[in-house]
Write a protein that holds these residues in place. Sequence first.
Motif, PDB file in Angstrom:
ATOM      1  N   ARG A 219       0.834  -1.207   0.000  1.00  0.00           N
ATOM      2  CA  ARG A 219       0.000   0.000   0.000  1.00  0.00           C
ATOM      3  C   ARG A 219       0.866   1.253   0.000  1.00  0.00           C
ATOM      4  O   ARG A 219       0.490   2.282  -0.542  1.00  0.00           O
ATOM      5  CB  ARG A 219      -0.862  -0.046   1.266  1.00  0.00           C
ATOM      6  N   SER A 220       2.027   1.159   0.669  1.00  0.00           N
ATOM      7  CA  SER A 220       2.879   2.349   0.815  1.00  0.00           C
ATOM      8  C   SER A 220       3.383   2.856  -0.531  1.00  0.00           C
ATOM      9  O   SER A 220       3.777   4.013  -0.650  1.00  0.00           O
ATOM     10  CB  SER A 220       4.059   2.054   1.740  1.00  0.00           C
ATOM     11  N   THR A 224      -0.585   8.073  -0.101  1.00  0.00           N
ATOM     12  CA  THR A 224       0.122   9.028   0.755  1.00  0.00           C
ATOM     13  C   THR A 224       0.401   8.399   2.117  1.00  0.00           C
ATOM     14  O   THR A 224      -0.209   7.388   2.482  1.00  0.00           O
ATOM     15  CB  THR A 224      -0.750  10.272   1.005  1.00  0.00           C
ATOM     16  N   LEU A 225       1.285   9.034   2.896  1.00  0.00           N
ATOM     17  CA  LEU A 225       1.606   8.510   4.223  1.00  0.00           C
ATOM     18  C   LEU A 225       0.358   8.481   5.109  1.00  0.00           C
ATOM     19  O   LEU A 225       0.091   7.480   5.780  1.00  0.00           O
ATOM     20  CB  LEU A 225       2.704   9.368   4.874  1.00  0.00           C
ATOM     21  N   LEU A 230      -3.604   5.218   7.886  1.00  0.00           N
ATOM     22  CA  LEU A 230      -5.001   4.917   8.211  1.00  0.00           C
ATOM     23  C   LEU A 230      -5.337   3.487   7.794  1.00  0.00           C
ATOM     24  O   LEU A 230      -5.962   2.729   8.544  1.00  0.00           O
ATOM     25  CB  LEU A 230      -5.924   5.917   7.503  1.00  0.00           C
ATOM     26  N   PHE A 231      -4.885   3.110   6.589  1.00  0.00           N
ATOM     27  CA  PHE A 231      -5.098   1.737   6.103  1.00  0.00           C
ATOM     28  C   PHE A 231      -4.504   0.742   7.097  1.00  0.00           C
ATOM     29  O   PHE A 231      -5.149  -0.225   7.505  1.00  0.00           O
ATOM     30  CB  PHE A 231      -4.449   1.582   4.725  1.00  0.00           C
TER      31      PHE A 231
END
Length: 263
Positions: A219-220, A224-225, A230-231
């Motif tokens: 996902r990274s 965005t960070l 949040l994910f």
Amino acid sequence: TEFETILLERKGGSEGKGGVGWITLNRPKALNALNAQVLDDVIAALDELDRDDSIGAVVITGSDKAFAAGADIKEMAPKSYMDMFLADYFARWDRLGNFRKPTIAAVSGYALGGGCELAMLCDILIAADTAKFGQPEIKLGVIPGIGGSQRLTRAIGKAKAMDLILTGRNMGAEEAERAGLVSRIVPADQLLDTALETATTIASMSLPVAMIAKEAVNRSFETTLGEGLLFERRVFHSLFATDDQKEGMAAFVEKRTPNFTNS
Ligand code: HXC
């Protein structure tokens, strides 16, 4: 299942879990050049390993001399633009990038062009000290086509990615590790044992948790960070609905090995 250009084995595991799927690229006369048949075979093997609940991790390897010396130049040479466009040439390698169980590339010898890209499609890259990485496509009048310009740049940064992609030079295992392409380097004669040990360790974890951990890291690269964090947090919280979280933490408290049930 028998394949034309790869060997598929299953190693270890017990009670229907914790096994390792083992794919060996096997076109020795062409240094494992990736033609359409290799792609078909790898996809069929991955589909089989995906469906097999006993498999918790997958290793992809080649020979001592070559992980893979790239896409098959002889197959590509005569193709037209429309051939490439209509076949969406190389797009099906996305199957490996989207494969949900953890994957390890065990690389000895040449990992060039599509071979380097194939290794980068895996989650962990273990290199023999003999490994040589490069994106030599420019010497053939083309550019990387299975993600090299994007994944290599994300892995090792612009400075080195430009150097490799514009000159077509190879880099050895040491340079590749320093640059961040490679997870670990081992002596060539220990490559397969190390890959199996690593895959077996991963396969001993809760499979759904390992799949979710992989998803979170990947996902990274896509977000965005803030969204990534949040994910991660949402997914982290959700794991408290699993038996394996209860088992993992109970085992720690009781000073015993956890028995994950993939539930
Ligand atoms: C087809 C290949 C091949 C390839 C090697 N072979 N690489 N066939 N596609 N990518 C074949 C050779 O033609 C030869 O077959 C046999 O494998 C052994 O190779 P040699 O060259 O004789 O071995 P050696 O002298 O040891 O040299 C090894 C090597 C060299 C340095 C790896 O083979 C090499 O440079 N290969 C090409 C590497 C490359 O450019 N890869 C990127 C491909 S493009 P015969 O029948 O002659 O014995 C790519 C993405 C393209 O991956 C994306 C754009 C669309």
